[in-house]
Design a protein around this motif. Sequence first.
Motif, PDB file in Angstrom:
ATOM      1  N   TRP A   1       0.828  -1.205   0.000  1.00 21.74           N
ATOM      2  CA  TRP A   1       0.000   0.000   0.000  1.00 21.74           C
ATOM      3  C   TRP A   1       0.863   1.256   0.000  1.00 21.74           C
ATOM      4  O   TRP A   1       0.644   2.176  -0.790  1.00 21.74           O
ATOM      5  N   LEU A   2       1.869   1.270   0.873  1.00 29.52           N
ATOM      6  CA  LEU A   2       2.726   2.455   0.980  1.00 29.52           C
ATOM      7  C   LEU A   2       3.542   2.654  -0.294  1.00 29.52           C
ATOM      8  O   LEU A   2       3.710   3.784  -0.773  1.00 29.52           O
ATOM      9  N   SER A   3       4.041   1.565  -0.861  1.00 25.28           N
ATOM     10  CA  SER A   3       4.828   1.665  -2.085  1.00 25.28           C
ATOM     11  C   SER A   3       4.003   2.268  -3.214  1.00 25.28           C
ATOM     12  O   SER A   3       4.484   3.120  -3.972  1.00 25.28           O
ATOM     13  N   ALA A   4       2.749   1.846  -3.335  1.00 27.78           N
ATOM     14  CA  ALA A   4       1.886   2.368  -4.397  1.00 27.78           C
ATOM     15  C   ALA A   4       1.642   3.859  -4.217  1.00 27.78           C
ATOM     16  O   ALA A   4       1.646   4.629  -5.189  1.00 27.78           O
ATOM     17  N   ARG A   5       1.432   4.293  -2.985  1.00 28.50           N
ATOM     18  CA  ARG A   5       1.153   5.715  -2.732  1.00 28.50           C
ATOM     19  C   ARG A   5       2.394   6.571  -2.954  1.00 28.50           C
ATOM     20  O   ARG A   5       2.332   7.635  -3.584  1.00 28.50           O
ATOM     21  N   LEU A   6       3.528   6.118  -2.440  1.00 26.74           N
ATOM     22  CA  LEU A   6       4.730   6.943  -2.537  1.00 26.74           C
ATOM     23  C   LEU A   6       5.295   6.959  -3.948  1.00 26.74           C
ATOM     24  O   LEU A   6       5.930   7.946  -4.352  1.00 26.74           O
ATOM     25  N   SER A   7       5.082   5.893  -4.714  1.00 27.44           N
ATOM     26  CA  SER A   7       5.608   5.889  -6.080  1.00 27.44           C
ATOM     27  C   SER A   7       4.946   6.970  -6.914  1.00 27.44           C
ATOM     28  O   SER A   7       5.597   7.614  -7.751  1.00 27.44           O
ATOM     29  N   ARG A   8       3.655   7.210  -6.690  1.00 30.37           N
ATOM     30  CA  ARG A   8       2.987   8.267  -7.445  1.00 30.37           C
ATOM     31  C   ARG A   8       3.480   9.644  -7.000  1.00 30.37           C
ATOM     32  O   ARG A   8       3.515  10.579  -7.797  1.00 30.37           O
TER      33      ARG A   8
END
Length: 396
Positions: free
Chosen positions: A106-113
């Motif tokens: 979840w965190l990876s998806a948010r921070l990648s954007r």
Amino acid sequence: MLPDIARPLRHAAARLEAATPAGRDRAVDALRAFAVLGVVLGHWLVTALVADGTSLHTVSPLHHMPFLTPISWLFQTLAVFFLVGGRVATLGLTRAQQNGTSYRSWLSARLSRLFRPVAALLLLWTITAVLLLIGADPATVHALVKLALSPLWFLLVYAALTAATPLLTHLNPLWPLAVVLHVDLLRFGQSAPSWIGWINLAAGWLVPYTLGAAWARDKLEGDRRAWSLLLGGTVGTTALIVWAGYPASMVGVPGAEVSNLNPPTLAAVTFGLAQCGLALLLRRPLRRALRRPVAWAAVALVNLFAMTVFLWHQTAMMATTATGLLAGHLPGLHTPPDHLGWIAARLAWLPLFTLALAVCWAAFHHLEQGPVRRDSRLAQEHRPSTPHDMALKVEA
């Protein structure tokens, strides 16, 4: 002629309307769009790059014309962004947990954007700074790079709070507010070292972020709490400015002894509470207004490319300013912002700033949307983006 042009736009808006999930809270998207555009317009209106001989330096019209300070109250909208961010992150994490998605994914998806578009900005300005240092005044290079990279401090704080969301979802906003109060008492009342104020960089923005988390938990339903935030924040901010000597401007003014924003002061936080209260009061009117397909399409478009707009708006302004130097020192672009005529001239430049930002968007917006999955790449290459795609991509 005009109806022929408007018809496909209305058709696309209607398709986006049909593709939008019925339960989506469009007021949240509208508040995020308002916050982003407020920052952009605020920077374009209260930041001037003045040409002085062979160098450029940053000046604010608020320094020369303090009676324009209320402009900063309209365009300093970061608290609204953190309010929405806290709500969105809390709801997103809850859905991820319900779906069995790990916190790491979840965190990876948010921070990648958040950070995928940053790489291009850093690369471009690293190259630009090196080239400018060859022949430009170092003070000019410093001013330009500082302006271009200034949005990054916000992203770092926002990313840190997003990563800490599991710990913050039930945190009472009064706790970080108390931290800000005590830091200011030490800083301004006890002559503590100035560096202690940077504790408020996290604590100050924690207040609206945790309010957003409370909103996600349905703790801010009804207008009574919203009115309490609006009135309490307004009274608190007024008292701090009038009786405690806090600056009236809610943005930094070059040359001022104290800035309400760098780092955030108690006045900036109470002002943010008032903004959050107003934002919550606007929920129902915004939801009604966004039932119109065209209005909703405009809000969705801003949200779809919010990070690109946020990162590149300063670069767009500086590119216009640098290009304009070829024609000499132009009013509202290179001249000191020390009279009302400058404001009128600056307003005339806003369409060109917007055009330059559109060029930046064309070059870099694909980074915000991320790579196309390998199994659908061929289909994407032969199919243009549709309103349905937009509805799916705009972050909930």
